[in-house]
Design a protein around this motif. Structure first.
Motif, PDB file in Angstrom:
ATOM      1  N   LYS A 132       0.848  -1.187   0.000  1.00  0.00           N
ATOM      2  CA  LYS A 132       0.000   0.000   0.000  1.00  0.00           C
ATOM      3  C   LYS A 132       0.889   1.244   0.000  1.00  0.00           C
ATOM      4  O   LYS A 132       1.937   1.267   0.651  1.00  0.00           O
ATOM      5  N   SER A 133       0.493   2.278  -0.721  1.00  0.00           N
ATOM      6  CA  SER A 133       1.252   3.527  -0.719  1.00  0.00           C
ATOM      7  C   SER A 133       1.242   4.123   0.683  1.00  0.00           C
ATOM      8  O   SER A 133       0.192   4.204   1.325  1.00  0.00           O
ATOM      9  N   ALA A 134       2.393   4.519   1.168  1.00  0.00           N
ATOM     10  CA  ALA A 134       2.500   5.085   2.515  1.00  0.00           C
ATOM     11  C   ALA A 134       2.334   6.598   2.461  1.00  0.00           C
ATOM     12  O   ALA A 134       3.184   7.306   1.931  1.00  0.00           O
ATOM     13  N   ASN A 135       1.233   7.093   3.013  1.00  0.00           N
ATOM     14  CA  ASN A 135       0.975   8.529   3.042  1.00  0.00           C
ATOM     15  C   ASN A 135       1.119   9.122   4.437  1.00  0.00           C
ATOM     16  O   ASN A 135       0.952  10.324   4.612  1.00  0.00           O
ATOM     17  N   ASP A 136       1.403   8.259   5.433  1.00  0.00           N
ATOM     18  CA  ASP A 136       1.666   8.754   6.778  1.00  0.00           C
ATOM     19  C   ASP A 136       2.476   7.709   7.540  1.00  0.00           C
ATOM     20  O   ASP A 136       2.762   6.628   7.017  1.00  0.00           O
ATOM     21  N   TYR A 137       2.839   8.054   8.756  1.00  0.00           N
ATOM     22  CA  TYR A 137       3.710   7.165   9.529  1.00  0.00           C
ATOM     23  C   TYR A 137       3.048   5.823   9.840  1.00  0.00           C
ATOM     24  O   TYR A 137       3.708   4.781   9.830  1.00  0.00           O
ATOM     25  N   ASP A 138       1.760   5.837  10.107  1.00  0.00           N
ATOM     26  CA  ASP A 138       1.057   4.579  10.377  1.00  0.00           C
ATOM     27  C   ASP A 138       1.142   3.632   9.178  1.00  0.00           C
ATOM     28  O   ASP A 138       1.282   2.416   9.348  1.00  0.00           O
ATOM     29  N   ASP A 139       1.057   4.200   7.976  1.00  0.00           N
ATOM     30  CA  ASP A 139       1.192   3.375   6.767  1.00  0.00           C
ATOM     31  C   ASP A 139       2.590   2.769   6.675  1.00  0.00           C
ATOM     32  O   ASP A 139       2.763   1.619   6.255  1.00  0.00           O
ATOM     33  N   ILE A 140       3.594   3.541   7.065  1.00  0.00           N
ATOM     34  CA  ILE A 140       4.970   3.048   7.028  1.00  0.00           C
ATOM     35  C   ILE A 140       5.130   1.866   7.979  1.00  0.00           C
ATOM     36  O   ILE A 140       5.698   0.830   7.621  1.00  0.00           O
ATOM     37  N   VAL A 141       4.608   2.010   9.188  1.00  0.00           N
ATOM     38  CA  VAL A 141       4.688   0.938  10.180  1.00  0.00           C
ATOM     39  C   VAL A 141       4.010  -0.328   9.653  1.00  0.00           C
ATOM     40  O   VAL A 141       4.548  -1.445   9.785  1.00  0.00           O
ATOM     41  N   ALA A 142       2.841  -0.161   9.033  1.00  0.00           N
ATOM     42  CA  ALA A 142       2.123  -1.312   8.484  1.00  0.00           C
ATOM     43  C   ALA A 142       2.933  -1.986   7.378  1.00  0.00           C
ATOM     44  O   ALA A 142       3.013  -3.223   7.317  1.00  0.00           O
ATOM     45  N   SER A 143       3.550  -1.207   6.514  1.00  0.00           N
ATOM     46  CA  SER A 143       4.361  -1.772   5.422  1.00  0.00           C
ATOM     47  C   SER A 143       5.571  -2.519   5.956  1.00  0.00           C
ATOM     48  O   SER A 143       5.926  -3.596   5.448  1.00  0.00           O
ATOM     49  N   ILE A 144       6.217  -1.956   6.961  1.00  0.00           N
ATOM     50  CA  ILE A 144       7.386  -2.620   7.550  1.00  0.00           C
ATOM     51  C   ILE A 144       6.977  -3.977   8.117  1.00  0.00           C
ATOM     52  O   ILE A 144       7.655  -4.988   7.897  1.00  0.00           O
ATOM     53  N   ARG A 145       5.865  -4.007   8.833  1.00  0.00           N
ATOM     54  CA  ARG A 145       5.397  -5.274   9.417  1.00  0.00           C
ATOM     55  C   ARG A 145       5.060  -6.290   8.321  1.00  0.00           C
ATOM     56  O   ARG A 145       5.407  -7.468   8.427  1.00  0.00           O
ATOM     57  N   ASP A 146       4.370  -5.835   7.282  1.00  0.00           N
ATOM     58  CA  ASP A 146       3.977  -6.739   6.200  1.00  0.00           C
ATOM     59  C   ASP A 146       5.196  -7.336   5.501  1.00  0.00           C
ATOM     60  O   ASP A 146       5.259  -8.545   5.244  1.00  0.00           O
ATOM     61  N   VAL A 147       6.164  -6.484   5.173  1.00  0.00           N
ATOM     62  CA  VAL A 147       7.351  -6.965   4.461  1.00  0.00           C
ATOM     63  C   VAL A 147       8.201  -7.853   5.368  1.00  0.00           C
ATOM     64  O   VAL A 147       8.705  -8.894   4.925  1.00  0.00           O
ATOM     65  N   ALA A 148       8.347  -7.459   6.623  1.00  0.00           N
ATOM     66  CA  ALA A 148       9.146  -8.263   7.549  1.00  0.00           C
ATOM     67  C   ALA A 148       8.571  -9.670   7.687  1.00  0.00           C
ATOM     68  O   ALA A 148       9.314 -10.663   7.693  1.00  0.00           O
ATOM     69  N   ARG A 149       7.252  -9.780   7.795  1.00  0.00           N
ATOM     70  CA  ARG A 149       6.618 -11.098   7.875  1.00  0.00           C
ATOM     71  C   ARG A 149       6.802 -11.871   6.576  1.00  0.00           C
ATOM     72  O   ARG A 149       7.093 -13.067   6.576  1.00  0.00           O
ATOM     73  N   ALA A 150       6.636 -11.174   5.454  1.00  0.00           N
ATOM     74  CA  ALA A 150       6.712 -11.837   4.156  1.00  0.00           C
ATOM     75  C   ALA A 150       8.097 -12.403   3.876  1.00  0.00           C
ATOM     76  O   ALA A 150       8.228 -13.486   3.295  1.00  0.00           O
ATOM     77  N   VAL A 151       9.151 -11.683   4.294  1.00  0.00           N
ATOM     78  CA  VAL A 151      10.510 -12.149   4.015  1.00  0.00           C
ATOM     79  C   VAL A 151      11.004 -13.120   5.090  1.00  0.00           C
ATOM     80  O   VAL A 151      12.121 -13.643   5.009  1.00  0.00           O
TER      81      VAL A 151
END
Length: 289
Positions: A132-151
């Motif tokens: 998801k495109s990160a438009n705020d800090y909460d989006d960044i946190v969500a992306s980090i969690r998603d990618v960390a789990r995926a890898v």
């Protein structure tokens, strides 16, 4: 290529063409086929990135040995905050053939509809994560969690988020309600609902675009900017020197009395760990004025 390899390649392509297209657009829900914890191969071994924002997080969270391909922008210091760390890693030019040849077991990044070359990629043979495109800090946190789990390294994501939260907790709101405009080449103005706007709010600034009711991206003439006269103009560090007509506009004498704050585009083009550096730099430069 031998007959056996050709046969396997055709089988892969045929299977992909029958599978559903990688779906989603920026801002859409995350589509993730992360391996089940009980699966024999829970951690992917061949990860491919399909966009610059995925590059940033994959390099930061995955083992180098897991990375099968990044985009051509990953090693560009003007665009990528991980340019130095990405050196020596495989870089793709953007074609579907490169991705197919890598035989990935996880693809992270760009919606297919944005690139016709990638539109042929399907998710039948490997897991996919559409960020998801990160438009705020909460989006960044969500992306980090998603990618960390995926890898396969969720603990790295948790540690990264904890570090970022700690650094941001001590950040001063040095803006004190003063007005700033993020002014780009050819007079483009960044509005609310964007990562830059979120950064401004975090350090106590008011976005001029929001104050004037401008959309997420608009154009503003020199005369309009001079009349609005914000307390600060925020620019991409690369535009501090005049390189063409687009950058010349930002340096017009009519705006000479408005203080400038410069931050690298590589820190704001994508939502990732560089958000902290951008916020800290904004706060420090405002305090110095």
């Amino acid at each position: 290529m031998g007959i056996g390899k050709i046969h396997r390649y055709l089988q892969l392509v045929f299977g992909l063409l029958l599978a559903p297209v990688l779906a989603g657009v920026p801002g859409a829900a995350v589509e993730s086929a992360v391996p089940h914890p009980q699966a024999a191969k829970a951690r992917p071994h061949k990860i491919v990135s399909l966009n610059l924002c995925a590059d940033q997080l994959i390099v930061a969270l995955a083992d180098r040995s897991q990375i099968a391909g990044l985009t051509r922008y990953a090693t560009d210091p003007a665009m990528s905050d991980v340019a130095l760390a990405a050196k020596g890693l495989p870089v793709f030019g953007g074609s579907a053939e490169e991705v197919l040849a890598a035989a990935p077991d996880l693809v992270i990044g760009m919606p297919a509809r944005r690139n016709s070359a990638i539109a042929v990629l399907k998710n039948q043979h490997y897991s996919s994560l559409d960020l998801k495109s990160a438009n705020d800090y909460d989006d960044i946190v969500a992306s980090i969690r998603d990618v960390a789990r995926a890898v396969g390294h969720p603990e790295r994501g948790d540690a990264m988020i904890a570090r970022m939260n700690g650094e941001l907790a001590g950040l001063r709101k040095s803006g004190r309600g003063r007005v700033a405009a993020y002014y780009q080449r050819r007079g483009y103005l960044t509005g609310t609902g964007t990562l830059v706007d979120d950064l401004m709010t975090r350090v106590g600034l008011v976005n001029l675009a929001g104050k004037l009711g401008k959309p997420m991206l608009s154009q503003m003439s020199l005369e309009e900017m001079a009349v609005a006269h914000p307390d600060f103009i925020v620019v991409d560090s690369a535009t501090q020197k005049i390189a063409d007509q687009g950058t010349e506009m930002i340096h017009h004498p009519i705006l000479a009395d408005i203080p400038r704050i410069a931050i690298p585009q590589a820190w704001t083009v994508c939502g990732g760990p560089a958000y902290v550096k951008a916020a800290r730099t904004l706060a420090e430069q405002i305090s110095a004025r």
